[in-house]
Design a protein around this motif. Sequence first.
Motif, PDB file in Angstrom:
ATOM      1  N   MET A 308      -9.097 -10.011   2.048  1.00  0.00           N
ATOM      2  CA  MET A 308      -8.979 -10.700   0.761  1.00  0.00           C
ATOM      3  C   MET A 308      -7.606 -11.351   0.613  1.00  0.00           C
ATOM      4  O   MET A 308      -7.481 -12.448   0.055  1.00  0.00           O
ATOM      5  N   LEU A 311      -7.907 -14.529   2.719  1.00  0.00           N
ATOM      6  CA  LEU A 311      -8.821 -15.535   2.175  1.00  0.00           C
ATOM      7  C   LEU A 311      -8.288 -16.173   0.895  1.00  0.00           C
ATOM      8  O   LEU A 311      -8.505 -17.365   0.650  1.00  0.00           O
ATOM      9  N   THR A 312      -7.619 -15.398   0.069  1.00  0.00           N
ATOM     10  CA  THR A 312      -7.098 -15.942  -1.195  1.00  0.00           C
ATOM     11  C   THR A 312      -5.761 -16.648  -1.013  1.00  0.00           C
ATOM     12  O   THR A 312      -5.313 -17.368  -1.910  1.00  0.00           O
ATOM     13  N   ARG A 330      -8.608 -18.178  -7.564  1.00  0.00           N
ATOM     14  CA  ARG A 330      -9.045 -18.083  -6.172  1.00  0.00           C
ATOM     15  C   ARG A 330      -9.589 -16.694  -5.867  1.00  0.00           C
ATOM     16  O   ARG A 330     -10.586 -16.536  -5.164  1.00  0.00           O
ATOM     17  N   GLU A 333     -13.061 -16.347  -7.491  1.00  0.00           N
ATOM     18  CA  GLU A 333     -14.088 -17.082  -6.752  1.00  0.00           C
ATOM     19  C   GLU A 333     -14.447 -16.377  -5.449  1.00  0.00           C
ATOM     20  O   GLU A 333     -15.609 -16.395  -5.021  1.00  0.00           O
ATOM     21  N   THR A 334     -13.479 -15.727  -4.824  1.00  0.00           N
ATOM     22  CA  THR A 334     -13.755 -14.997  -3.583  1.00  0.00           C
ATOM     23  C   THR A 334     -14.545 -13.720  -3.872  1.00  0.00           C
ATOM     24  O   THR A 334     -15.467 -13.362  -3.125  1.00  0.00           O
ATOM     25  N   LEU A 338     -17.958 -14.458  -1.688  1.00  0.00           N
ATOM     26  CA  LEU A 338     -17.426 -14.306  -0.338  1.00  0.00           C
ATOM     27  C   LEU A 338     -18.394 -15.000   0.625  1.00  0.00           C
ATOM     28  O   LEU A 338     -19.548 -14.599   0.770  1.00  0.00           O
TER      29      LEU A 338
END
Length: 415
Positions: A308, A311-312, A330, A333-334, A338
């Motif tokens: 995480m 990804l963020t 962000r 939304e993840t 995902l």
Amino acid sequence: MSKTDVVIIGGGAAGMLAARAAALAGADVTLLERNPKLGRKIYITGKGRCNLTNHCPVEEVLANIPGNSRFVTGAMHRLPPTAVMSLFESLGVPLKTERGNRVFPQSDKAADIIDALVAELRRCRVRVVQDRAVRILCEDGVVCAVEAENGTYPCRAVVLATGGASYPLTGSTGDGYLIAEELGHTVVTPRPSLVPLETREDFCAEMQGLSLKNVTLRVKNSRKKVVYQEQGEMLFTHFGISGPLVLSASACMRDFRGEEYTAVIDLKPALDEQKLDARLVREFAERSNQDFQNILGGLVPRLMVPVMVRLTEIPGHTKGHEITKGQRRRLLETLKGLTIHITGPRPLSDAIVTAGGVKTGEIDPKTMASKKVTGLYFAGEVMDVDAYTGGFNLQIAWATGSVAGDSAANYCKDK
């Protein structure tokens, strides 16, 4: 070898029900099974517990068969889930219904289902022989015998119930397809169904062994159309994703050559975006002096934290009070989406069920009789019919096996 009325090829779920039905209809029955024991594949269904059917109306069973459901409509009405449940309880196996209307033996032992069927076949005087069928012999387009590795079995009718090509160690090696093709039947190319999925992203392997509960999995095709959406459990593996949700989703992904599929996981399905955002605001305020990576520990499983962070694109040591509105967005939304790109299914040998098989248009749905060879009948997974997970595939096996066996016996009587 003396002539028998009906030879059943395959001692799995469909084959055993076919043998029972044929014997009850008065036929002399020989069942050929290549393994030392009957029902080997049943032992591993439902993780060894045997999810033998689904306690639901016939219409719901048909809705869980993505392809050729109309073909098995008649068979399902002749032996619906309630009849399957009554049958096994009459054979001395108490049952229970769990989440999703899935039916299991109360003992949680698949062996109890097999033992009950073996005892029933013995009671019905079905002759069980360990032998591997090689081909079905015909005279003038009419079945006359089964040739096997250890002998030839003269007969009036044959039920081909060899299963598909998944879990080959159980004996499902695709023999039935070759036998059917040799007799002029069309075999729709077998492909894996109810199968784990391989993914493009490396982070799945990074989270290997992590099981997610109460998440929503949504799968989209290349046109952004949602082909599957359900809430439940899934698992990250060294090759991608697996678990109940993924296996079910795979049955809806029927064109890996012409489509690109994307899986979207909602990690917080109980919270809409507004409620989740409010929770994030509260978390960052209450833990304002803690690092972002530590705050994440209260939001996602430990193995997911570094993923995480990456990804963020929020540095792990960012303090809670330093996180901007854009960064918070962000993260939200993840958490709610995902995204994982599917590269394809695992091999057919890893699948629970085989999609594809003998073309249903060449089989009479009322009797499971071949339209090409007189005296030949089909049952179970060898045919091009498959369903979602939840006991529906075994329900297909029980129902089509019962119809095929009964029809074969009646054909012998008429002959």
